[in-house]
Write a protein that holds these residues in place. Structure first.
Motif, PDB file in Angstrom:
ATOM      1  N   SER A  75       0.853  -1.195   0.000  1.00 16.70           N
ATOM      2  CA  SER A  75       0.000   0.000   0.000  1.00 16.70           C
ATOM      3  C   SER A  75       0.880   1.233   0.000  1.00 16.70           C
ATOM      4  N   LEU A  76       0.360   2.308  -0.588  1.00 18.33           N
ATOM      5  CA  LEU A  76       1.062   3.589  -0.627  1.00 18.33           C
ATOM      6  C   LEU A  76       0.060   4.666  -0.278  1.00 18.33           C
ATOM      7  N   GLY A  77       0.491   5.625   0.542  1.00 17.99           N
ATOM      8  CA  GLY A  77      -0.453   6.656   0.946  1.00 17.99           C
ATOM      9  C   GLY A  77       0.208   7.961   1.312  1.00 17.99           C
ATOM     10  N   ALA A  78      -0.646   8.913   1.679  1.00 14.13           N
ATOM     11  CA  ALA A  78      -0.188  10.237   2.079  1.00 14.13           C
ATOM     12  C   ALA A  78      -1.033  10.711   3.246  1.00 14.13           C
ATOM     13  N   GLY A  79      -0.448  11.614   4.015  1.00 11.68           N
ATOM     14  CA  GLY A  79      -1.176  12.134   5.165  1.00 11.68           C
ATOM     15  C   GLY A  79      -0.788  13.559   5.480  1.00 11.68           C
ATOM     16  N   LEU A  80      -1.623  14.191   6.260  1.00  6.13           N
ATOM     17  CA  LEU A  80      -1.377  15.532   6.782  1.00  6.13           C
ATOM     18  C   LEU A  80      -1.371  15.445   8.288  1.00  6.13           C
ATOM     19  N   GLY A  97       2.411  19.627   8.811  1.00  6.40           N
ATOM     20  CA  GLY A  97       3.193  19.055   7.725  1.00  6.40           C
ATOM     21  C   GLY A  97       2.478  17.935   7.001  1.00  6.40           C
ATOM     22  N   ALA A  98       3.255  17.179   6.253  1.00 10.25           N
ATOM     23  CA  ALA A  98       2.720  16.099   5.426  1.00 10.25           C
ATOM     24  C   ALA A  98       3.652  14.892   5.473  1.00 10.25           C
ATOM     25  N   SER A  99       3.106  13.752   5.079  1.00 13.41           N
ATOM     26  CA  SER A  99       3.918  12.534   5.054  1.00 13.41           C
ATOM     27  C   SER A  99       3.491  11.635   3.903  1.00 13.41           C
ATOM     28  N   ILE A 100       4.418  10.775   3.516  1.00 10.67           N
ATOM     29  CA  ILE A 100       4.167   9.733   2.520  1.00 10.67           C
ATOM     30  C   ILE A 100       4.517   8.419   3.191  1.00 10.67           C
ATOM     31  N   ILE A 101       3.642   7.431   3.060  1.00  4.48           N
ATOM     32  CA  ILE A 101       3.861   6.158   3.745  1.00  4.48           C
ATOM     33  C   ILE A 101       3.708   4.992   2.776  1.00  4.48           C
ATOM     34  N   THR A 102       4.570   4.012   2.943  1.00  7.14           N
ATOM     35  CA  THR A 102       4.484   2.752   2.213  1.00  7.14           C
ATOM     36  C   THR A 102       4.337   1.643   3.231  1.00  7.14           C
ATOM     37  N   LEU A 103       3.359   0.778   2.998  1.00  4.21           N
ATOM     38  CA  LEU A 103       3.105  -0.339   3.915  1.00  4.21           C
ATOM     39  C   LEU A 103       3.331  -1.653   3.189  1.00  4.21           C
ATOM     40  N   PHE A 104       4.041  -2.567   3.835  1.00  7.06           N
ATOM     41  CA  PHE A 104       4.277  -3.908   3.309  1.00  7.06           C
ATOM     42  C   PHE A 104       3.683  -4.903   4.300  1.00  7.06           C
TER      43      PHE A 104
END
Length: 182
Positions: A75-80, A97-104
């Motif tokens: 999965s790939l996502g973004a957040g604030l 701020g913001a973030s980008i996340i990758t889940l395995f």
């Protein structure tokens, strides 16, 4: 003479072959209905919310996020995120701020995460003798995490590999987390 008769025979057989061939063109009309995109079926929303209130102390955090599940493993996502922290007559901080996340998810119960976070920190310190001191900076975090996954909730620990104790939002590089996506 023999060459000439072979040419004539070849020519005649070729013409006969093409005449005898049944050239048919068949068409098929297929009703193609507009297929609805399944993009939103793969998107999950979630995030975090924190509230801590005490005598003269306030900490409010909100952090919405969304992920796209490519399959059951990745999965790939973004957040604030935004936080307000204050201690009466001493300290206040605004963080956004913001973030980008990758889940395995190598197996259903385990989750490995990689998260890049960029936040702006605006700190104000108040002191009766020295007055007001402002400390504003950008902070980048790169978190590697592992967690135990139960349906749409994951509980685990993450480590900030870019942790700098002198200029950081967090007091420690190792942090627990709870992730929820619906």
């Amino acid at each position: 003479m023999k060459k000439n008769s072979i040419k004539k025979l070849t020519k005649a057989l070729s013409i006969l072959f093409f005449i005898c061939l049944n050239f048919g063109v068949y068409g098929q009309q297929i009703d193609q209905k507009k297929q609805k995109s399944d993009f939103w079926d793969h998107v999950k929303f979630g995030g975090g919310f924190g509230l801590s209130l005490g005598t003269g102390f306030t900490d409010v955090t909100i952090a919405p996020s969304a992920i796209y599940n490519f399959n059951s493993y990745v999965s790939l996502g973004a957040g604030l995120q935004g936080s307000i922290v204050s201690q009466k007559d001493y300290y206040s901080s605004g963080i956004y701020g913001a973030s980008i996340i990758t889940l395995f998810n190598p197996i259903e119960q385990a989750q490995i995460s990689l998260e890049l976070e960029q936040v702006r920190v605006n700190n104000t310190y108040r002191n009766l003798t020295t007055g007001t001191l402002k400390d504003n900076f950008w902070n980048t975090g790169l978190f590697v995490g592992v967690g135990y996954r139960m349906e749409n909730v994951t509980v685990g620990m993450r480590y900030n590999v870019l942790f700098n104790k002198d200029k950081n939002v967090y007091s420690d590089a190792l942090m627990p987390f709870i992730r929820v996506y619906f």
